[in-house]
Every structure is written in structure tokens, then in C-alpha cells.
Design an enzyme around this catalytic site. Structure first.
Site, PDB file in Angstrom:
ATOM      1  N   GLU A 129       5.836 -57.110  -5.405  1.00  0.00           N
ATOM      2  CA  GLU A 129       7.072 -56.378  -5.087  1.00  0.00           C
ATOM      3  C   GLU A 129       8.197 -57.397  -4.961  1.00  0.00           C
ATOM      4  OE1 GLU A 129       8.345 -53.093  -4.723  1.00  0.00           O
ATOM      5  OE2 GLU A 129      10.102 -54.389  -4.589  1.00  0.00           O
TER       6      GLU A 129
ATOM      7  N   LEU B 292       8.793 -53.580   1.789  1.00  0.00           N
ATOM      8  CA  LEU B 292       7.914 -52.662   1.064  1.00  0.00           C
ATOM      9  C   LEU B 292       8.416 -51.228   1.232  1.00  0.00           C
ATOM     10  CD1 LEU B 292       4.499 -54.194   2.234  1.00  0.00           C
ATOM     11  CD2 LEU B 292       5.669 -54.593   0.050  1.00  0.00           C
TER      12      LEU B 292
ATOM     13  N   CYS C  61      12.186 -44.708  -1.975  1.00  0.00           N
ATOM     14  CA  CYS C  61      12.086 -43.681  -0.924  1.00  0.00           C
ATOM     15  C   CYS C  61      12.439 -44.258   0.441  1.00  0.00           C
ATOM     16  CB  CYS C  61      10.672 -43.100  -0.922  1.00  0.00           C
ATOM     17  SG  CYS C  61      10.351 -42.033   0.472  1.00  0.00           S
TER      18      CYS C  61
ATOM     19  N   LYS D  13      17.830 -38.704   4.643  1.00  0.00           N
ATOM     20  CA  LYS D  13      17.474 -37.693   5.634  1.00  0.00           C
ATOM     21  C   LYS D  13      17.870 -38.136   7.039  1.00  0.00           C
ATOM     22  CE  LYS D  13      16.608 -36.354   2.292  1.00  0.00           C
ATOM     23  NZ  LYS D  13      16.278 -36.694   0.891  1.00  0.00           N
TER      24      LYS D  13
ATOM     25  N   GLY E  36      27.261 -34.225 -10.397  1.00  0.00           N
ATOM     26  CA  GLY E  36      25.859 -33.810 -10.458  1.00  0.00           C
ATOM     27  C   GLY E  36      25.462 -33.073  -9.190  1.00  0.00           C
TER      28      GLY E  36
ATOM     29  N   GLU F 238      29.505 -30.101 -11.771  1.00  0.00           N
ATOM     30  CA  GLU F 238      28.169 -29.916 -12.350  1.00  0.00           C
ATOM     31  C   GLU F 238      28.326 -29.405 -13.779  1.00  0.00           C
ATOM     32  OE1 GLU F 238      24.719 -30.276 -11.642  1.00  0.00           O
ATOM     33  OE2 GLU F 238      24.689 -29.536 -13.699  1.00  0.00           O
TER      34      GLU F 238
ATOM     35  N   HIS G 242       4.826 -15.313  15.860  1.00  0.00           N
ATOM     36  CA  HIS G 242       6.145 -14.792  16.227  1.00  0.00           C
ATOM     37  C   HIS G 242       6.629 -15.496  17.494  1.00  0.00           C
ATOM     38  CE1 HIS G 242       9.388 -11.922  16.862  1.00  0.00           C
ATOM     39  NE2 HIS G 242       8.992 -11.841  18.129  1.00  0.00           N
TER      40      HIS G 242
HETATM   41  C1  LIG Z   1      19.073 -40.809  -2.615  1.00  0.00           C
HETATM   42  C2  LIG Z   1      17.668 -40.406  -2.926  1.00  0.00           C
HETATM   43  C3  LIG Z   1      17.030 -39.477  -2.141  1.00  0.00           C
HETATM   44  C4  LIG Z   1      15.726 -39.107  -2.404  1.00  0.00           C
HETATM   45  N1  LIG Z   1      15.134 -38.182  -1.601  1.00  0.00           N
HETATM   46  C5  LIG Z   1      13.867 -37.797  -1.854  1.00  0.00           C
HETATM   47  C6  LIG Z   1      13.221 -36.866  -0.999  1.00  0.00           C
HETATM   48  O1  LIG Z   1      13.784 -36.402  -0.017  1.00  0.00           O
HETATM   49  N2  LIG Z   1      11.946 -36.511  -1.283  1.00  0.00           N
HETATM   50  C7  LIG Z   1      11.282 -37.007  -2.369  1.00  0.00           C
HETATM   51  O2  LIG Z   1      10.137 -36.647  -2.602  1.00  0.00           O
HETATM   52  N3  LIG Z   1      11.880 -37.908  -3.200  1.00  0.00           N
HETATM   53  C8  LIG Z   1      13.142 -38.314  -2.959  1.00  0.00           C
HETATM   54  N4  LIG Z   1      13.732 -39.240  -3.776  1.00  0.00           N
HETATM   55  C9  LIG Z   1      12.975 -39.746  -4.928  1.00  0.00           C
HETATM   56  C10 LIG Z   1      11.949 -40.806  -4.499  1.00  0.00           C
HETATM   57  O3  LIG Z   1      12.613 -41.811  -3.776  1.00  0.00           O
HETATM   58  C11 LIG Z   1      11.274 -41.399  -5.725  1.00  0.00           C
HETATM   59  O4  LIG Z   1      10.718 -40.345  -6.483  1.00  0.00           O
HETATM   60  C12 LIG Z   1      10.152 -42.339  -5.339  1.00  0.00           C
HETATM   61  O5  LIG Z   1      10.665 -43.401  -4.571  1.00  0.00           O
HETATM   62  C13 LIG Z   1       9.462 -42.903  -6.587  1.00  0.00           C
HETATM   63  O6  LIG Z   1       8.477 -43.809  -6.200  1.00  0.00           O
HETATM   64  P1  LIG Z   1       7.934 -44.921  -7.204  1.00  0.00           P
HETATM   65  O7  LIG Z   1       6.847 -45.606  -6.443  1.00  0.00           O
HETATM   66  O8  LIG Z   1       7.607 -44.326  -8.510  1.00  0.00           O
HETATM   67  O9  LIG Z   1       9.150 -45.914  -7.467  1.00  0.00           O
HETATM   68  P2  LIG Z   1      10.134 -46.689  -6.502  1.00  0.00           P
HETATM   69  O10 LIG Z   1      10.143 -46.133  -5.142  1.00  0.00           O
HETATM   70  O11 LIG Z   1      11.415 -46.791  -7.232  1.00  0.00           O
HETATM   71  O12 LIG Z   1       9.464 -48.118  -6.356  1.00  0.00           O
HETATM   72  C14 LIG Z   1       9.391 -49.034  -7.400  1.00  0.00           C
HETATM   73  C15 LIG Z   1       9.287 -50.425  -6.810  1.00  0.00           C
HETATM   74  O13 LIG Z   1       8.970 -51.337  -7.857  1.00  0.00           O
HETATM   75  C16 LIG Z   1       9.665 -52.540  -7.644  1.00  0.00           C
HETATM   76  N5  LIG Z   1       9.744 -53.229  -8.928  1.00  0.00           N
HETATM   77  C17 LIG Z   1      10.340 -52.783 -10.069  1.00  0.00           C
HETATM   78  N6  LIG Z   1      10.139 -53.657 -11.075  1.00  0.00           N
HETATM   79  C18 LIG Z   1       9.407 -54.683 -10.551  1.00  0.00           C
HETATM   80  C19 LIG Z   1       8.877 -55.864 -11.100  1.00  0.00           C
HETATM   81  N7  LIG Z   1       9.032 -56.182 -12.386  1.00  0.00           N
HETATM   82  N8  LIG Z   1       8.191 -56.691 -10.278  1.00  0.00           N
HETATM   83  C20 LIG Z   1       8.017 -56.395  -8.957  1.00  0.00           C
HETATM   84  N9  LIG Z   1       8.487 -55.263  -8.398  1.00  0.00           N
HETATM   85  C21 LIG Z   1       9.155 -54.409  -9.189  1.00  0.00           C
HETATM   86  C22 LIG Z   1      11.003 -52.086  -7.079  1.00  0.00           C
HETATM   87  O14 LIG Z   1      11.625 -53.123  -6.362  1.00  0.00           O
HETATM   88  C23 LIG Z   1      10.587 -50.918  -6.194  1.00  0.00           C
HETATM   89  O15 LIG Z   1      10.351 -51.317  -4.865  1.00  0.00           O
HETATM   90  C24 LIG Z   1      15.032 -39.669  -3.513  1.00  0.00           C
HETATM   91  C25 LIG Z   1      15.657 -40.623  -4.305  1.00  0.00           C
HETATM   92  C26 LIG Z   1      16.956 -40.994  -4.016  1.00  0.00           C
HETATM   93  C27 LIG Z   1      17.596 -42.030  -4.880  1.00  0.00           C
END
Ligand SMILES: Cc1cc2nc3c(=O)[nH]c(=O)nc-3n(C[C@H](O)[C@H](O)[C@H](O)COP(=O)(O)OP(=O)(O)OC[C@H]3O[C@@H](n4cnc5c(N)ncnc54)[C@H](O)[C@@H]3O)c2cc1C
Length: 476
Positions: free
Chosen positions: A33, A38, A42, A51, A185, A208, A455
Site C-alpha cells: 500500500e 491503510l 473508503c 458520513k 453529477g 445532472e 413497534h
Molecule cells: C466521497 C466518497 C464516498 C463514498 N461513500 C461510500 C459509501 O458510503 N458506501 C460505499 O459502499 N462506498 C462508498 N464509496 C466508494 C468506496 O469508497 C469504494 O467503492 C471502495 O473504497 C473501493 O475499494 P477498493 O479496495 O476497490 O479500492 P480503494 O479503496 O480505492 O483502495 C485502493 C488502494 O490501492 C492503493 N494503490 C493503488 N495503486 C497502488 C500501487 N500501484 N501500489 C500500492 N498501492 C496502490 C491506493 O493507495 C488505495 O489505498 C465512496 C467513495 C467516495 C469517493
């Protein structure tokens, strides 16, 4: 060279959960990472900070209504102290990211700090170079899991400068409440920030492109949100295309073609671009390995295998072969991580049914939905029956002073199966859990009717909507 059974790239909700599940099943695991903490999008920029801000907005609302609640001592000008808001939010984020570090230690997972690149030629074992931070080569005896997630993206004609034309990454840290903000959006991210900033006191305008707000939701939910936003002073332009956005000093000049053919010019302190997120694969060198891709996303099968043996992928960075759209949600990435880890460990596991993924949008009023919308059910050829029950009738809603919204059940007439449940209003993001279980268990409407709902609760609306689907709700 260090060897592990599994090496995960990315410690978001996909990667860190996959790592924990693999370790629980006896595999040795490392996670690469590049961030200093970590938890990924999210925990650091997404679900958690937004949130937390929404909870502050809710607290402000309660204090603003102090008189109605009979709370004394809250007279005088009521405002929000953004420094305190950010300090509390950052404490929550920090506590949760440290919690993931604890879970890594508990499960003997190595966090390799740095940026990963896929080396070798695919196949098993696979190798990864960490080329920043703790520079080294790692070997995965069983599998590499790519969980590199997503990043904000814009639309043609709008260039994000991260100062005035911003993304959610900047919006969570704004040091002051903007006097005005435009939001491009109206997906979950857009409407959540619209709700937060409006409650904090900003003038909010949403643009939108599609004909309705929250376009992935059931049309009735979109209509209810539009009504509520209007009531709360949020201006929404649907069917509107932003054609120009230019930062001039401390504001943004925006131009949009509106649905009625006119052009709207607007000057706002900020433009928040919330038009979706694109996959992060830069620097991984996946093209060299020949992984099959689609529009930048890594293509996987139902068990999260890529086209190259020994490499899996999960979370926001993937597209699943045969699925129409892959939801970019934290709980989806985690569920995929669990399936991938169990498959790699040789455990029996099952593909995810993407029709049963709940979606929660924490705008005001909040939205919870799972399964097919009415339109989708009709398009798939179901003979549809609908049951709707308004929250406003419920004792619990009246007590909370939150009477907006409803629960809508979409069911199949032939087998009485519940196909989808859509709700907007107080606690919808919690109530959707019952609906999700109902879909998972292939429940009928009759079973929802026979399920006794305590209820006074908001959940009574689910039972009542089921009654409505069979003819008549009791309390209407
Ligand atoms: C503002 C906002 C609000 C959200 N709210 C919600 C919600 O309420 N509920 C919900 O379910 N989802 C929500 N989401 C979506 C959710 O955050 C994502 O769907 C989720 O974090 C995806 O998880 P992931 O593990 O696929 O990727 P990510 O969480 O994006 O993690 C990927 C990780 O990989 C690391 N990385 C990338 N490339 C490399 C590399 N080459 N080497 C080492 N590390 C690397 C990055 O640094 C990152 O830490 C929200 C997103 C945003 C932007």
C-alpha cells in the site's frame, strides 16, 4: 526476495478484507500500500469522512430545531465550527485506519509500504516489485490480488484544478463553509455533498446530465429526493450539460445548457465534480502482461480471475464479465475480496449475485435500495406488482420529526417473489438490510407480511409495503 502465498496490491476495503480472509484461512499474506495509512478510499477519502460530515450536518439540524425539541440554552446564532468538525472527522478516520493496522498485526499480515508494479510474466508464482518506499521484490506462490481501486474523474470540458474545481478528495477538507457551491453529477457522492453543504448553510446548485437525480435509483425515489431538495433550498438542474467551468480568482464561472434549451451561467465559490470514478492501474504495467481490459477496467470472471493465471483483481478497478455494471461500493469490494481469498485458499465459495447488492446514499433524506427497480423488473419481463407505504404514517417517524419518504416493494406477481425494495427517508440505509436478506433468501411478499415488525419502528414500513403489495396496508 520475500515469498508469500498471496500478495495483495492496495489496502482499500477490497484489498485489506481479502488479506484478512486469506490469513484467516492459513495463507501467508503481504499487502503493498502506497498511502501512509491503510483503508483506501473508503476510510481515508470516501465513506467514513463523508458520513462523519453528514453526522455533523445532522447535529446542526437538531440544534437549529432546538426550540421545537424543547431544548434550552441553544439560543443565539447557531453555526458550525469547521475546525472542530474536521478535527472530529479526522479522529474517526485515524482510529479506523489504525484499527486496520491492528487487524493486520493480529492476522500476521505484512504491510509493505510503497508502490507496486507487476513484474515477471504472469503465471504462478507471480512477482511484484515495490519501487518506492520499502523497495523490494515479492513473490506470490499462489496468487496476486490487484485491488488498486479508483480515483475521481471529470467530464470533457471540465478540468479539475483541485483549488476551485474540486473532487470529493478536496471537498472533505474544505476549511470553511462555502457561500455557494455547484455540484456536477447527482450520484451518491454528488447528492451527499449537496446535503452536507446545504445544511451547513451554502447555496447549492446541482447539474445532472440525465433527466433525474440519483439516476440509478427507482424513479419514485428520484422524484421524492427532488421534491425534498427543492423544499430544502437545493437547486437541481436535470437534463443539464455543463459546457464550461473556469476558475477566476476565488470563484468558478460555470455555463450549462439546460433541458429547456436555455443557457445558464453561474458563479460559485466551488464546483464539485462528482461525475464518477475511473480505475487506477497506472504504473502497474498490466498492459505488458497482457491482462484483458475493458475501458481501463481489469476484466475478471465470476471468481475474480483475470485473463492471466496467478493474477486476480477485485473492487473498484474491475469489470465482471457478463455483468452489466459493476457497482463501485466498499461492501462490494469486501465481498469480492472474501470470495477471491476463499477460492485461492481452496475453500468452496460462490459467485456474488450483483442483483442483491444493497446501495445506500446518505443524502437528506437518505436512500436505501436493493434489487430491481420497477422499470428494470418490467424490462426483464416480470409481471410486476408494487406496494408502497409512506413513512409519514408511522409513529416512529412522527416522533423523530422525519416524515418524508416511503418504502416501495417491487415484486413478481407469478411467484410473489420480492425483486427489489427501494426506500427514501429516515433510517433507510439501515432498513435496507432486511430487504437485502429478503432478496438473498428469495423471499415472497407473503413472507414479509408474516414477518413481525417491532413497534414503534421505521421497519414497520417494510411490512406495511408488503401488505400494500398484496392489496392494502393496514395503517393507510
Ligand atoms: C466521497 C466518497 C464516498 C463514498 N461513500 C461510500 C459509501 O458510503 N458506501 C460505499 O459502499 N462506498 C462508498 N464509496 C466508494 C468506496 O469508497 C469504494 O467503492 C471502495 O473504497 C473501493 O475499494 P477498493 O479496495 O476497490 O479500492 P480503494 O479503496 O480505492 O483502495 C485502493 C488502494 O490501492 C492503493 N494503490 C493503488 N495503486 C497502488 C500501487 N500501484 N501500489 C500500492 N498501492 C496502490 C491506493 O493507495 C488505495 O489505498 C465512496 C467513495 C467516495 C469517493
Amino acid at each position: 526476495m520475500k515469498e508469500y502465498d498471496v500478495v495483495v496490491i492496495g489496502a482499500g476495503t477490497g484489498g485489506y478484507v481479502a488479506a484478512i480472509r486469506a490469513a484467516q484461512l492459513g495463507l501467508t499474506v503481504a499487502v503493498v500500500e502506497k498511502q501512509k495509512a491503510l483503508g483506501g478510499t473508503c476510510l481515508i477519502w470516501g465513506c467514513i469522512p463523508t458520513k462523519a460530515l453528514l453526522e455533523h450536518a445532522h447535529a446542526l439540524k437538531v440544534v437549529q430545531q432546538a426550540k421545537e425539541w424543547g431544548v434550552t440554552g441553544a439560543q443565539g446564532p447557531i453555526g458550525i465550527d469547521m475546525a472542530q468538525v474536521h478535527a472530529r472527522k479526522d479522529r474517526i478516520v485515524g482510529g479506523l485506519t489504525k484499527g486496520v493496522e491492528f487487524l493486520f498485526r493480529k492476522n500476521k499480515i505484512d504491510w509493505i509500504k510503497g508502490t507496486a508494479r507487476l513484474t515477471g510474466n504472469g503465471g504462478v508464482p507471480g512477482t511484484i516489485d515495490v519501487f518506492e518506499g520499502d523497495k523490494q521484490t515479492l513473490r506470490a506462490r499462489k496468487e496476486i490480488i490487484v485491488a488498486t481501486g479508483s480515483a475521481p474523474r471529470s467530464v470533457p470540458g471540465v478540468t479539475i484544478d483541485r483549488k476551485r474545481i474540486i473532487t470529493s478528495d478536496e471537498a472533505i477538507h474544505l476549511p470553511e463553509v462555502p457561500k455557494s457551491i455547484a455540484v456536477l453529477g447527482s450520484g451518491a457522492v454528488g447528492v451527499e455533498f449537496a446535503s452536507i453543504f446545504r445544511r451547513f448553510g451554502s447555496d447549492v446548485t446541482i447539474f445532472e446530465l440525465l433527466p433525474r437525480l440519483v439516476p440509478v435509483e427507482d424513479e419514485a425515489v428520484s422524484a421524492e429526493l427532488e421534491k425534498s431538495f427543492r423544499k430544502n433550498g437545493i437547486t437541481s438542474h436535470t437534463g443539464a450539460k455543463v459546457t464550461k467551468a473556469v476558475t477566476t480568482g476565488d470563484a468558478v464561472e460555470i455555463e450549462a445548457h439546460l433541458a429547456d434549451g436555455t443557457t445558464k451561467s453561474l458563479r460559485a465559490d466551488y464546483l464539485l465534480v462528482a461525475t464518477g470514478r475511473g480505475p487506477v492501474t497506472a504504473g502497474l504495467e498490466i498492459e505488458r502482461l497482457g491482462l484483458q481490459m475493458e475501458k481501463g477496467y481489469i476484466t475478471v470472471d465470476a471468481m475474480y480471475r483475470t485473463s492471466v493465471p496467478g493474477i486476480s483483481a477485485i473492487g473498484d478497478v474491475i469489470t465482471v464479465r457478463g455483468e452489466q455494471a459493476h457497482p463501485q461500493l466498499a461492501h462490494v469490494s469486501s465481498a469480492e475480496g472474501i470470495v477471491a481469498a476463499e477460492r485461492i485458499a481452496g475453500r468452496e465459495t460462490r459467485p456474488i449475485n450483483y442483483d442483491h447488492v444493497p446501495g445506500c446514499t446518505y443524502c437528506e433524506p437518505e436512500i436505501g435500495s436493493v434489487g430491481l427497480t420497477e422499470r428494470e423488473a418490467r424490462e426483464r419481463g416480470y409481471d410486476v406488482r408494487i406496494g408502497t407505504f409512506p413513512f409519514g404514517v408511522l409513529a416512529r417517524a412522527k416522533m423523530a420529526g422525519e416524515i418524508e419518504g416511503f418504502v416501495k416493494i417491487v415484486a413478481d406477481k407469478r411467484y410473489d417473489e420480492v425483486l427489489g425494495v427501494h426506500m427514501i427517508g429516515l433510517r433507510s440505509t439501515e432498513l435496507v438490510a432486511e430487504a437485502t436478506l429478503a432478496l438473498r433468501l428469495e423471499s415472497t411478499v407473503e413472507e414479509l407480511i408474516r414477518t413481525i415488525h417491532a413497534h414503534p419502528t421505521m421497519a414497520e414500513a417494510v411490512g406495511e409495503a408488503a401488505h400494500a403489495a398484496h392489496g392494502a396496508a393496514i395503517h393507510l
